[in-house]
Design an enzyme around this catalytic site. Structure first.
Site, mmCIF file in Angstrom:
data_model
loop_
_atom_site.group_PDB
_atom_site.id
_atom_site.type_symbol
_atom_site.label_atom_id
_atom_site.label_comp_id
_atom_site.label_asym_id
_atom_site.label_seq_id
_atom_site.Cartn_x
_atom_site.Cartn_y
_atom_site.Cartn_z
ATOM 1 N N ASN A 1 0.817 -1.219 0.000
ATOM 2 C CA ASN A 1 0.000 0.000 0.000
ATOM 3 C C ASN A 1 0.846 1.262 0.000
ATOM 4 O O ASN A 1 0.487 2.264 -0.627
ATOM 5 C CB ASN A 1 -0.939 -0.006 1.205
ATOM 6 C CG ASN A 1 -2.094 -0.974 1.044
ATOM 7 O OD1 ASN A 1 -2.462 -1.334 -0.076
ATOM 8 N ND2 ASN A 1 -2.656 -1.414 2.157
ATOM 9 N N SER B 1 0.735 2.917 15.533
ATOM 10 C CA SER B 1 -0.567 3.441 15.922
ATOM 11 C C SER B 1 -0.594 3.528 17.443
ATOM 12 O O SER B 1 0.319 3.023 18.127
ATOM 13 C CB SER B 1 -1.681 2.515 15.434
ATOM 14 O OG SER B 1 -1.587 1.258 16.091
ATOM 15 N N LEU C 1 -3.127 8.644 15.736
ATOM 16 C CA LEU C 1 -4.127 8.602 16.803
ATOM 17 C C LEU C 1 -5.547 8.618 16.258
ATOM 18 O O LEU C 1 -6.473 9.082 16.921
ATOM 19 C CB LEU C 1 -3.910 9.790 17.742
ATOM 20 C CG LEU C 1 -2.513 9.887 18.359
ATOM 21 C CD1 LEU C 1 -2.318 11.243 19.039
ATOM 22 C CD2 LEU C 1 -2.285 8.750 19.346
ATOM 23 N N VAL D 1 -9.861 1.483 6.878
ATOM 24 C CA VAL D 1 -8.901 0.578 6.250
ATOM 25 C C VAL D 1 -7.903 1.374 5.404
ATOM 26 O O VAL D 1 -8.289 2.193 4.573
ATOM 27 C CB VAL D 1 -9.624 -0.458 5.365
ATOM 28 C CG1 VAL D 1 -8.616 -1.368 4.677
ATOM 29 C CG2 VAL D 1 -10.598 -1.278 6.196
ATOM 30 N N ASP E 1 -1.375 3.167 6.292
ATOM 31 C CA ASP E 1 -0.501 3.000 5.124
ATOM 32 C C ASP E 1 -0.479 4.264 4.273
ATOM 33 O O ASP E 1 0.563 4.644 3.729
ATOM 34 C CB ASP E 1 -0.973 1.817 4.272
ATOM 35 C CG ASP E 1 -0.871 0.492 5.007
ATOM 36 O OD1 ASP E 1 -0.056 0.384 5.941
ATOM 37 O OD2 ASP E 1 -1.619 -0.441 4.648
#
Length: 313
Positions: A43, A186, A223, A250, A254
């Site tokens: 990605n 993350s 975040l 989703v 990336d």
């Protein structure tokens, strides 16, 4: 010369569809199906390419699903190098439930590799002459936990900047064994790394701590709707994300990495590249399912990304 090399050891074919209601036992009929290439590094290469950059994706692929992954990337014009695997490339399913607005995501963890299959990926990093190497995604079964650390050491020796976006052993072992240029956890991945829940001050301390102990030159913590935090030797930079209508989360991480690396590779200042990454993450959640960000959305959101606080680490 390719500027950005991405490595994906655990790629996927991502299938997205919609259903009115997801229920147990009964057959769920879906609509609006789409298939996309998937996996972190894959990605990132897609984002760099769509932004007009020069990227090459190196990834393991096997079976009919591996051939499909290669075909899907070819349709997008992504430069790529397929490393054959004995195991079939995994499939990830996302179903959007229209009645609730929720995504249901099913991700296989069965893909397995051996040392012989991984060697071409290490060789690709060794042969890379560009400025950036991005290793992104989870480790498949059979991969040594220090394989990203090996890649980071090779990239550093070759004069390239190594970017890491992983979780679990791939993240922990790499940061314990070597120093990376940029790591992008993350919030959940950072909490897993430190072994506990983190509030705003905890995120700041954890990110700054990774910089201070020499694990990473730059730490960018995403975040979600709250934006992102950047830690470096210059201090802490906290930026808010633009308010957008969320269709699917989703690919947001990336997209962030791909846009930030593209900007850095084009000579942007770190603060501006960070802001561009946040814009790309925001643009990604505006698209349905497994579709990544659109360039026009990234550029329109970029001026709306807001800096909230800045302090010395």
């Amino acid at each position: 010369m390719t500027s950005v090399l991405t490595v994906t050891l655990n790629p996927s074919v991502d299938i997205f569809s919609e259903a009115e209601l997801v229920r147990p036992v009964r057959k769920i009929r879906t609509q609006n199906e789409r298939r996309d290439p998937g996996g972190g590094g894959v990605n990132v290469a897609r984002i760099v390419t769509v932004l007009g950059g020069d990227a090459e994706a190196v990834f393991l692929a096997g079976g009919a699903t591996g051939a499909l992954l290669d075909t899907l990337l070819g349709r997008e014009g992504v430069r790529r190098r397929v490393v054959p695997s004995a195991a079939d490339t995994r499939i990830a399913f996302t179903v959007f439930e229209r009645s609730s607005g929720l995504d249901y995501r099913f991700v296989s963890t069965d893909f397995a590799v051996n040392e012989e299959e991984l060697k071409p990926c290490l060789d690709a990093v060794e042969a890379h002459r560009g400025r950036y190497v991005v290793a992104s995604g989870s480790l498949p079964k059979g991969a040594p936990p220090d394989i990203y650390a090996q890649m980071a050491d090779t990239a550093s020796r070759k004069g390239a900047r190594f970017v890491l976006d992983s979780s679990g052993d791939g993240l922990r072992t790499t940061l314990e064994k070597t120093k990376v240029f940029l790591v992008k956890p993350s919030l959940g991945e950072l909490e897993q790394l430190v072994g506990g829940k983190l509030d705003e001050n905890g995120v700041r301390a954890a990110a700054a701590g990774l910089v201070e102990k020499g694990a990473a030159e730059i730490v960018a913590v995403t975040l979600g709707a709250q934006g992102a935090l950047l830690a470096s030797a210059s201090g802490i930079l906290r930026m808010a994300a633009p308010h957008v209508k969320v269709r699917s989360a989703v690919g947001a991480g990336d997209s962030f990495v791909g846009a930030m690396v593209w900007a850095l590779a084009n000579g942007w200042a770190l603060q501006d590249a960070f802001r561009f990454g946040i814009a790309a993450g925001g643009a990604a959640v505006m698209t349905p399912g497994t579709q990544l960000c659109r360039v026009e959305d990234v550029r329109s959101l970029y001026p709306r990304v807001g800096e909230t606080t800045e302090a010395q680490a």
